[in-house]
Design an enzyme around this catalytic site. Structure first.
Site, PDB file in Angstrom:
ATOM      1  N   TRP A  41       0.808  -1.222   0.000  1.00 52.00           N
ATOM      2  CA  TRP A  41       0.000   0.000   0.000  1.00 52.00           C
ATOM      3  C   TRP A  41       0.837   1.265   0.000  1.00 52.00           C
ATOM      4  O   TRP A  41       0.369   2.312  -0.463  1.00 52.00           O
ATOM      5  CB  TRP A  41      -1.053  -0.027   1.098  1.00 52.00           C
ATOM      6  CG  TRP A  41      -0.703   0.359   2.494  1.00 52.00           C
ATOM      7  CD1 TRP A  41       0.363  -0.050   3.226  1.00 52.00           C
ATOM      8  CD2 TRP A  41      -1.474   1.220   3.346  1.00 52.00           C
ATOM      9  NE1 TRP A  41       0.306   0.487   4.492  1.00 52.00           N
ATOM     10  CE2 TRP A  41      -0.817   1.270   4.600  1.00 52.00           C
ATOM     11  CE3 TRP A  41      -2.657   1.939   3.188  1.00 52.00           C
ATOM     12  CZ2 TRP A  41      -1.291   2.012   5.675  1.00 52.00           C
ATOM     13  CZ3 TRP A  41      -3.131   2.677   4.259  1.00 52.00           C
ATOM     14  CH2 TRP A  41      -2.461   2.712   5.476  1.00 52.00           C
ATOM     15  N   ASP A  42       2.081   1.209   0.463  1.00 55.60           N
ATOM     16  CA  ASP A  42       2.982   2.356   0.303  1.00 55.60           C
ATOM     17  C   ASP A  42       3.039   2.797  -1.150  1.00 55.60           C
ATOM     18  O   ASP A  42       3.152   3.990  -1.454  1.00 55.60           O
ATOM     19  CB  ASP A  42       4.408   1.980   0.724  1.00 55.60           C
ATOM     20  CG  ASP A  42       4.561   1.776   2.214  1.00 55.60           C
ATOM     21  OD1 ASP A  42       5.278   2.570   2.842  1.00 55.60           O
ATOM     22  OD2 ASP A  42       3.978   0.818   2.750  1.00 55.60           O
ATOM     23  N   ARG A  84       5.138 -13.433  13.545  1.00 56.29           N
ATOM     24  CA  ARG A  84       5.688 -12.824  12.327  1.00 56.29           C
ATOM     25  C   ARG A  84       7.209 -12.991  12.344  1.00 56.29           C
ATOM     26  O   ARG A  84       7.860 -12.547  13.291  1.00 56.29           O
ATOM     27  CB  ARG A  84       5.339 -11.336  12.269  1.00 56.29           C
ATOM     28  CG  ARG A  84       3.866 -11.016  12.091  1.00 56.29           C
ATOM     29  CD  ARG A  84       3.607  -9.526  12.303  1.00 56.29           C
ATOM     30  NE  ARG A  84       3.935  -9.129  13.660  1.00 56.29           N
ATOM     31  CZ  ARG A  84       4.374  -7.915  14.015  1.00 56.29           C
ATOM     32  NH1 ARG A  84       4.554  -6.977  13.097  1.00 56.29           N
ATOM     33  NH2 ARG A  84       4.645  -7.643  15.274  1.00 56.29           N
ATOM     34  N   GLY A 116      -2.104  -2.506   7.454  1.00 58.29           N
ATOM     35  CA  GLY A 116      -1.144  -1.412   7.350  1.00 58.29           C
ATOM     36  C   GLY A 116      -0.998  -0.643   8.647  1.00 58.29           C
ATOM     37  O   GLY A 116      -0.013   0.058   8.843  1.00 58.29           O
ATOM     38  N   GLU A 174       8.689   8.934   7.701  1.00 64.23           N
ATOM     39  CA  GLU A 174       7.503   8.114   7.427  1.00 64.23           C
ATOM     40  C   GLU A 174       6.284   8.601   8.196  1.00 64.23           C
ATOM     41  O   GLU A 174       5.150   8.363   7.800  1.00 64.23           O
ATOM     42  CB  GLU A 174       7.767   6.649   7.768  1.00 64.23           C
ATOM     43  CG  GLU A 174       8.040   6.407   9.240  1.00 64.23           C
ATOM     44  CD  GLU A 174       8.044   4.935   9.618  1.00 64.23           C
ATOM     45  OE1 GLU A 174       7.593   4.115   8.809  1.00 64.23           O
ATOM     46  OE2 GLU A 174       8.494   4.630  10.733  1.00 64.23           O
ATOM     47  N   ASP A 217      -0.055  -1.246  11.825  1.00 68.29           N
ATOM     48  CA  ASP A 217       0.555  -2.114  12.823  1.00 68.29           C
ATOM     49  C   ASP A 217       1.522  -1.306  13.688  1.00 68.29           C
ATOM     50  O   ASP A 217       2.626  -1.043  13.239  1.00 68.29           O
ATOM     51  CB  ASP A 217       1.238  -3.320  12.176  1.00 68.29           C
ATOM     52  CG  ASP A 217       2.053  -2.969  10.939  1.00 68.29           C
ATOM     53  OD1 ASP A 217       1.833  -1.907  10.319  1.00 68.29           O
ATOM     54  OD2 ASP A 217       2.914  -3.786  10.573  1.00 68.29           O
ATOM     55  N   SER A 228      -1.840  -9.859   3.087  1.00 73.95           N
ATOM     56  CA  SER A 228      -1.738  -8.827   2.058  1.00 73.95           C
ATOM     57  C   SER A 228      -1.612  -7.470   2.747  1.00 73.95           C
ATOM     58  O   SER A 228      -1.123  -7.367   3.877  1.00 73.95           O
ATOM     59  CB  SER A 228      -2.957  -8.882   1.135  1.00 73.95           C
ATOM     60  OG  SER A 228      -2.826  -7.989   0.054  1.00 73.95           O
ATOM     61  N   GLU A 232       7.586  -0.647  17.054  1.00 77.76           N
ATOM     62  CA  GLU A 232       8.598  -1.685  17.193  1.00 77.76           C
ATOM     63  C   GLU A 232       9.967  -1.299  16.649  1.00 77.76           C
ATOM     64  O   GLU A 232      10.914  -2.060  16.766  1.00 77.76           O
ATOM     65  CB  GLU A 232       8.119  -2.961  16.481  1.00 77.76           C
ATOM     66  CG  GLU A 232       6.861  -3.559  17.085  1.00 77.76           C
ATOM     67  CD  GLU A 232       6.367  -4.783  16.333  1.00 77.76           C
ATOM     68  OE1 GLU A 232       5.724  -5.633  16.962  1.00 77.76           O
ATOM     69  OE2 GLU A 232       6.620  -4.886  15.118  1.00 77.76           O
TER      70      GLU A 232
END
Length: 555
Positions: free
Chosen positions: A171-172, A282, A316, A516, A318, A218, A531
């Site tokens: 998505w970025d 993850r 997205g 970001e 997270d 995704s 994180e």
């Protein structure tokens, strides 16, 4: 500090009880197994993502045999030095990319000639000049021997987000593509879209990012909307006709794998949710996930949490209080209270509805009327469902839906404005919906923040919460208000865009960096939490600023 041998013992113990969890991918090195678990839980790297991005020197079978021999030789009493030597003997930190300058790059795109303000024009040019620094192309060795890497190789060059995100992300790329098109870089965009399409052809969907350990999820489905941006800029109908079926395939992944029943007022609706069914940590955040899940003793509870963590990563966001649900339906708690899969996200369904609309228009243009009709019918179904399930008439805004408590989650999130951005409503209601959304925005005291619009009003320490302002969220609110047709909403959008560009410019002048995320309380200051430390670059940040400059600062 926990002694290393105790950390190793803990790692072995957790592995024994977690072995039944569904892996993130098939790799027994990068996604599952004792080797991954021992290395990540031993914390020989500060960032869990470091290990799973290393190159395997040997093939997977040899690497696993070497690890078994290592365990036997050390009799499970290995030291930090022992483990670090094993890793250095079997893995290698290698740049998977080669230098690449996009052939269509220009430092003087036509956008600049339409900007009257000299300061803004210079800022836009400075941002355009960043694109080559974020340009990457996969090395031939990775293409020839992909089994030695966690990277998903693609043929064409691409633009990365920046910082620790050295590969492309799903998505970025929407806001990166928008920025590239405004920079006249059509060929680069076509190559990036071809990369995505090749991934869809191989896997049936687009993963979170270009790593094997992202194949369990995704990200927000924006491929069709990226295609729409490209086709609008180029009118490349030959390319569209060639790839329309693959674009169709990607949307059907969501229809086939992410729909759930939603019951409201006795009526059953079908809507989408973020939902990874992989109940294991993850790999890129392995230690963090195991630590978060350690509050549970039951392995089923841990697996459920891992699925919710991955589902939140699929969104997205997270991580965010948006996915935390306490016993009363509120957002009190920490990541162990994550319940992503019980929430029906308004932004996901808005993205899908707009994608259905664009795909229907593509088929119509290409003369495929049966498929055009199929997708246009889905548009009507989704528009109605979004209105009936997500819209709150009392508050004049859309909300996420708690599918367990059957109620709106009436908290402020920028995602509440996604239907305005996606125009997923009856166009005759655009003005009044824009007016109501503007009123909601103001009553939430959002104009108090000059460093951007906060991602929530919850102070959790998570990066998708207060006080962070994320570029795509600014885009969704600003462009949504601007497109609504309400004069008040359009004026509000213009002011918000001015504030955001000014804040980004302040930060750029102070640091020479684009971040970001930013701090809403201090214009130009980078955000924090989560994180990892804040990253610079930054792909979608540059794209959103160029989007705002094009919309609000040009003649």
């Amino acid at each position: 500090m926990i002694p290393f041998l105790l950390m190793v013992a803990f790692a072995d113990t957790v592995l024994q009880v977690s072995a039944q969890s569904q892996p993130s991918c098939d790799s027994k090195v990068y996604c599952q197994g004792k080797l991954l678990h021992v290395v990540e839980m031993s914390r020989i790297f500060n960032d869990s993502k470091t290990f799973v991005e290393l190159k395997m020197i040997n093939d997977e079978q040899t690497t696993l045999e070497n690890f078994d021999n290592f365990l036997r030789d050390t009799n499970h009493k290995r030291t930090r030095a022992d483990l670090m030597k094993f890793v250095s003997d079997n893995f290698k930190q290698e740049n998977e990319f080669e230098s690449w300058t996009p052939t269509d790059f220009t430092d003087n795109p036509t956008l600049l000639s339409r900007i009257e303000d000299k300061t803004i024009r210079q800022f836009a040019q400075d941002l355009v000049k960043i694109w080559p620094t974020l340009a990457r192309k996969v090395k031939k060795e990775v293409l020839d021997y992909p089994e030695h890497y966690s990277l998903l190789p693609v043929d064409n060059g691409f633009i990365i987000p920046g910082g620790r995100f050295t590969e492309f992300y799903y998505w970025d790329s929407y806001w990166i593509v928008e920025g590239l098109l405004l920079s006249d870089m059509h060929e680069t965009v076509r190559g990036m879209l071809d990369n995505f399409l090749s991934i869809v052809e191989k896997y049936g969907f687009i993963p979170n990012g270009a790593r094997v350990f992202y194949l369990n999820r995704s990200q927000p489905p924006l491929l069709t909307l990226m295609v729409s941006l490209y086709v609008s800029a180029t009118n490349d109908m030959e390319w569209l006709a060639k790839n329309i079926r693959t674009i169709d395939t990607e949307l059907r992944f969501w229809l086939n794998n992410r729909l759930v029943d939603v019951v409201k007022d006795g009526i059953v609706y079908k809507l989408a949710q973020y939902n990874s069914n992989s109940g294991s940590p993850r790999p890129e955040s392995y230690y963090e996930d195991v630590t978060t899940a350690s509050v549970f003793s039951d392995e089923r509870d841990k697996a459920e949490l891992y699925m919710d963590l991955k589902s939140a990563a699929e969104s997205g966001w997270d991580f965010s209080s948006r996915w935390i649900v306490d016993e009363y339906g509120g957002t009190r708690g920490n990541l162990s209270a994550l319940h992503t899969r019980r929430i029906i996200p308004v932004d996901l369904n808005a993205f899908l509805c707009q994608a259905f609309q664009k795909l229907s228009e593509f088929y119509q243009t290409l003369g495929d009327y049966p498929n055009a009709t199929f997708w246009s019918k889905l548009v009507k179904i989704w528009q109605h469902s979004i209105e009936m399930v997500h819209y709150n008439r009392d508050d004049g805004i859309w909300y996420d839906w708690d599918n367990e408590l059957s109620q709106h989650r009436r908290m402020f999130f920028p995602s509440n404005f996604a239907p305005l951005w996606s125009e997923t409503f009856d166009s005759r209601n655009a003005e009044i919906l824009g007016e109501m959304a503007a009123e909601y925005f103001i009553t939430q005291n959002m104009m108090d923040y000059h460093g951007g619009i906060p991602t929530s009003l919850s102070h959790t320490g998570e990066q998708w919460d207060y006080p962070n302002a994320w570029p795509p969220m600014q885009s969704i609110i600003v462009m949504g208000l601007d497109k609504s047709g309400s004069y008040r909403a359009k004026q509000l959008a213009r002011e918000l865009a001015r504030r955001w560009v000014k804040a980004n410019l302040i930060g750029f002048r102070q640091t020479g960096e684009m971040f970001e995320k930013y701090n809403v309380e201090v214009p130009g200051q980078n955000g924090g939490g989560g994180e990892y430390v804040v990253q610079s670059g930054f792909g979608w940040t540059n794209g959103v600023v160029l989007e705002f400059i094009n919309q609000f600062f040009t003649t």
